[in-house]
Write an enzyme that holds these catalytic residues in place. Structure first.
Site, mmCIF file in Angstrom:
data_model
loop_
_atom_site.group_PDB
_atom_site.id
_atom_site.type_symbol
_atom_site.label_atom_id
_atom_site.label_comp_id
_atom_site.label_asym_id
_atom_site.label_seq_id
_atom_site.Cartn_x
_atom_site.Cartn_y
_atom_site.Cartn_z
ATOM 1 N N TYR A 129 0.849 -1.210 0.000
ATOM 2 C CA TYR A 129 0.000 0.000 0.000
ATOM 3 C C TYR A 129 0.881 1.255 0.000
ATOM 4 O O TYR A 129 0.650 2.199 -0.769
ATOM 5 C CB TYR A 129 -0.902 -0.054 1.235
ATOM 6 C CG TYR A 129 -1.613 1.222 1.607
ATOM 7 C CD1 TYR A 129 -2.694 1.700 0.873
ATOM 8 C CD2 TYR A 129 -1.218 1.957 2.735
ATOM 9 C CE1 TYR A 129 -3.354 2.870 1.241
ATOM 10 C CE2 TYR A 129 -1.877 3.115 3.105
ATOM 11 C CZ TYR A 129 -2.934 3.577 2.352
ATOM 12 O OH TYR A 129 -3.583 4.732 2.717
HETATM 13 N N1 NAP Z 1 -7.210 5.259 6.963
HETATM 14 C C1 NAP Z 1 -6.217 6.087 7.231
HETATM 15 O O1 NAP Z 1 -5.761 6.250 8.381
HETATM 16 C C2 NAP Z 1 -5.614 6.877 6.112
HETATM 17 C C3 NAP Z 1 -4.532 7.707 6.387
HETATM 18 C C4 NAP Z 1 -4.035 8.518 5.361
HETATM 19 C C5 NAP Z 1 -4.604 8.467 4.101
HETATM 20 N N2 NAP Z 1 -5.636 7.609 3.848
HETATM 21 C C6 NAP Z 1 -6.226 7.631 2.496
HETATM 22 O O2 NAP Z 1 -7.305 8.543 2.531
HETATM 23 C C7 NAP Z 1 -8.226 8.235 1.484
HETATM 24 C C8 NAP Z 1 -9.644 8.402 1.988
HETATM 25 O O3 NAP Z 1 -9.821 7.723 3.200
HETATM 26 P P1 NAP Z 1 -11.299 7.360 3.701
HETATM 27 O O4 NAP Z 1 -11.220 7.113 5.129
HETATM 28 O O5 NAP Z 1 -12.268 8.348 3.163
HETATM 29 O O6 NAP Z 1 -11.484 5.973 2.945
HETATM 30 P P2 NAP Z 1 -12.822 5.159 2.665
HETATM 31 O O7 NAP Z 1 -13.877 5.518 3.652
HETATM 32 O O8 NAP Z 1 -12.434 3.733 2.497
HETATM 33 O O9 NAP Z 1 -13.315 5.755 1.254
HETATM 34 C C9 NAP Z 1 -12.733 5.381 0.059
HETATM 35 C C10 NAP Z 1 -13.848 5.283 -0.965
HETATM 36 O O10 NAP Z 1 -13.262 4.881 -2.204
HETATM 37 C C11 NAP Z 1 -14.201 4.065 -2.838
HETATM 38 N N3 NAP Z 1 -13.650 3.187 -3.855
HETATM 39 C C12 NAP Z 1 -12.908 2.071 -3.644
HETATM 40 N N4 NAP Z 1 -12.669 1.467 -4.806
HETATM 41 C C13 NAP Z 1 -13.252 2.211 -5.775
HETATM 42 C C14 NAP Z 1 -13.364 2.083 -7.173
HETATM 43 N N5 NAP Z 1 -12.826 1.048 -7.827
HETATM 44 N N6 NAP Z 1 -14.030 3.027 -7.862
HETATM 45 C C15 NAP Z 1 -14.599 4.073 -7.218
HETATM 46 N N7 NAP Z 1 -14.554 4.243 -5.874
HETATM 47 C C16 NAP Z 1 -13.889 3.314 -5.175
HETATM 48 C C17 NAP Z 1 -14.756 3.216 -1.709
HETATM 49 O O11 NAP Z 1 -15.946 2.605 -2.146
HETATM 50 P P3 NAP Z 1 -16.608 1.399 -1.312
HETATM 51 O O12 NAP Z 1 -17.376 2.139 -0.226
HETATM 52 O O13 NAP Z 1 -17.444 0.715 -2.314
HETATM 53 O O14 NAP Z 1 -15.493 0.583 -0.763
HETATM 54 C C18 NAP Z 1 -14.914 4.242 -0.616
HETATM 55 O O15 NAP Z 1 -16.200 4.815 -0.624
HETATM 56 C C19 NAP Z 1 -7.855 6.852 0.999
HETATM 57 O O16 NAP Z 1 -7.229 6.973 -0.251
HETATM 58 C C20 NAP Z 1 -6.840 6.358 2.007
HETATM 59 O O17 NAP Z 1 -5.865 5.543 1.405
HETATM 60 C C21 NAP Z 1 -6.151 6.831 4.822
#
Ligand code: NAP
Length: 217
Positions: A129
């Site tokens: 990742y």
């Molecule tokens: N978690 C952490 O602590 C952290 C820290 C730093 C950065 N980030 C990054 O921050 C970003 C946003 O985080 P978040 O918490 O908002 O994540 P999240 O709640 O998992 O939201 C990501 C969204 O992307 C959608 N998605 C996944 N695959 C897709 C596809 N093929 N086509 C279109 N949409 C798709 C997901 O859809 P589904 O609902 O269908 O799965 C989900 O709604 C991510 O990129 C993550 O890597 C995360």
């Protein structure tokens, strides 16, 4: 401003859509599950079904047309190596190319701190990742788009405080999804902040002040 949010049903995407539409922006919210349309609409965005894995660059470009900015906040969210490659990696590559084709220059990417997860035992999936996310940053930063890469710390759902620590390099920490959304919304309306990577954690500086300070160098 007309904003296209990819990952609009996600934690950051939903919050961002709500903030933007609340201040009068027009938001198209791309989501991949048909059952997510209601949640996206509840944030004030216009729901649009789409899938970064299956949609072609041309299909994405058609959807992006007539928007002023694209925000990429999608992610595989620990669903496996292949999904990470296809969504966080290839998906970003396709979206950036599509934005170029559609003539949408402004492109914000939600990325990750390079030192995320360093306090945990490394796993192959997480290391993958991190490599994919970094490669996505490299790709976007070499594009001709007016990009901003925002790297939040560990995302938490506590209510936002409207305050952050933000800069080209800041110490790692938690970041409230509400505050990330507020930061992205402010960056969208600050075109002077361009072609930079900004790390963001919870902190003491009001979001608007932080964005203004960074934009004025
Ligand atoms: N978690 C952490 O602590 C952290 C820290 C730093 C950065 N980030 C990054 O921050 C970003 C946003 O985080 P978040 O918490 O908002 O994540 P999240 O709640 O998992 O939201 C990501 C969204 O992307 C959608 N998605 C996944 N695959 C897709 C596809 N093929 N086509 C279109 N949409 C798709 C997901 O859809 P589904 O609902 O269908 O799965 C989900 O709604 C991510 O990129 C993550 O890597 C995360």
């Amino acid at each position: 401003m007309r904003v296209f949010v990819i990952g609009a049903a996600g934690g950051v995407g939903r919050r961002l859509s709500k903030l933007l539409t609340g201040q009068g922006d027009d938001v198209t919210g791309m989501h991949r599950g048909a059952d997510q349309a209601e949640a996206v609409a509840a944030s004030g965005a216009r729901p649009l079904l789409g899938d970064l894995v299956h949609d072609t660059v041309d299909e994405l470009a058609l959807r992006f047309q007539w928007h002023d900015a694209v925000v990429f906040s999608a992610g595989a969210h620990g669903t496996g190596r292949d999904q990470t490659t296809l969504i966080d990696g290839k998906g970003l590559e396709k979206a950036a190319e599509a934005a170029g084709l559609a003539g949408v220059r402004r492109f914000l990417l939600v990325s990750v701190f390079p030192e995320a997860g360093r306090s945990r035992e490394p796993t192959e999936g997480f290391e993958h990742y991190m490599r994919v996310k970094k490669q996505a940053d490299v790709l976007l930063s070499r594009s001709g788009l007016d990009w901003v890469i925002v790297r939040p710390g560990t995302l938490v759902d506590n209510a936002g405080e409207g305050r952050v620590t933000a800069g080209p390099a800041v110490s790692y920490g938690d970041t409230r999804r509400d505050d990330v959304a507020a930061f992205l919304a402010a960056v969208l309306h600050e075109p002077r902040l361009n072609r930079v990577i900004v790390e963001v954690t919870s902190g003491d500086e009001p979001v608007a002040d932080a964005v203004r300070r960074l934009a004025s160098g």
